[in-house]
Motif scaffolding. Structure first.
Motif, short mmCIF file in Angstrom:
data_model
loop_
_atom_site.label_atom_id
_atom_site.label_comp_id
_atom_site.label_asym_id
_atom_site.label_seq_id
_atom_site.Cartn_x
_atom_site.Cartn_y
_atom_site.Cartn_z
N THR A 55 4.66 -1.42 26.77
CA THR A 55 4.04 -0.51 25.82
C THR A 55 2.70 -1.08 25.38
N LEU A 56 1.66 -0.25 25.49
CA LEU A 56 0.32 -0.68 25.07
C LEU A 56 -0.40 0.51 24.45
N THR A 57 -0.23 0.63 23.14
CA THR A 57 -0.88 1.69 22.38
C THR A 57 -1.79 1.02 21.34
N ALA A 58 -2.40 1.81 20.49
CA ALA A 58 -3.27 1.27 19.45
C ALA A 58 -2.55 0.23 18.59
N HIS A 59 -1.26 0.43 18.42
CA HIS A 59 -0.46 -0.48 17.60
C HIS A 59 -0.38 -1.89 18.23
N GLU A 60 -0.29 -1.98 19.53
CA GLU A 60 -0.14 -3.26 20.23
C GLU A 60 -1.46 -3.84 20.74
N ALA A 61 -2.53 -3.07 20.69
CA ALA A 61 -3.79 -3.46 21.34
C ALA A 61 -4.34 -4.80 20.85
N ARG A 62 -4.42 -5.00 19.56
CA ARG A 62 -5.00 -6.24 19.04
C ARG A 62 -4.24 -7.47 19.52
N ASP A 63 -2.92 -7.43 19.40
CA ASP A 63 -2.11 -8.57 19.83
C ASP A 63 -2.20 -8.79 21.34
N THR A 64 -2.26 -7.69 22.08
CA THR A 64 -2.35 -7.80 23.54
C THR A 64 -3.68 -8.42 23.95
N VAL A 65 -4.77 -8.00 23.33
CA VAL A 65 -6.07 -8.61 23.64
C VAL A 65 -6.04 -10.09 23.31
N ARG A 66 -5.49 -10.45 22.18
CA ARG A 66 -5.40 -11.86 21.79
C ARG A 66 -4.62 -12.66 22.82
N MET A 67 -3.49 -12.14 23.24
CA MET A 67 -2.65 -12.83 24.23
C MET A 67 -3.39 -12.96 25.57
N LEU A 68 -3.99 -11.86 26.02
CA LEU A 68 -4.68 -11.89 27.30
C LEU A 68 -5.92 -12.77 27.27
N THR A 69 -6.61 -12.82 26.14
CA THR A 69 -7.78 -13.68 26.01
C THR A 69 -7.41 -15.14 26.23
N GLN A 70 -6.34 -15.56 25.62
CA GLN A 70 -5.88 -16.94 25.82
C GLN A 70 -5.51 -17.19 27.28
N ALA A 71 -4.86 -16.23 27.89
CA ALA A 71 -4.46 -16.37 29.29
C ALA A 71 -5.68 -16.39 30.21
#
Length: 93
Positions: free
Chosen positions: A7-23
């Motif tokens: 699931t990747l909606t506006a609700h999850e976007a910030r956390d997902t970007v943060r996680m992917l940035t580190q990766a």
């Protein structure tokens, strides 16, 4: 290879970007994002992918998207970003 959540909606976007940035920082060369598990998403998924692509390029790394769901491809085309994100979609890493 980096995996997108189911699931990747506006609700999850910030956390997902943060996680992917580190990766992305930890990737030695090219960044490959696997979207095959993406089930529920909105246009925020495109924003996340474009940000990841921008970060990868800023750090001198290539970016490719693997196995995007057909609806994500259609959404990218609707927003006019398919040429940016989908050019390498489905290509083997």
């Amino acid at each position: 290879m980096l995996l997108l959540p189911a699931t990747l909606t506006a609700h999850e976007a910030r956390d997902t970007v943060r996680m992917l940035t580190q990766a992305i920082k930890g990737q030695a060369e090219g960044v490959v994002v696997d979207a095959s598990s993406l089930m529920h998403f909105d246009s925020s998924a495109l924003s996340v992918l474009l940000e990841c692509q921008r970060q990868a390029q800023a750090w001198g790394k290539t970016f490719s998207l693997r196995e995007p769901p057909p609806k994500l491809t259609a959404l990218a085309k609707l927003y006019g970003v398919d040429a940016l994100l989908m050019r390498s979609a489905g290509a083997p890493a």
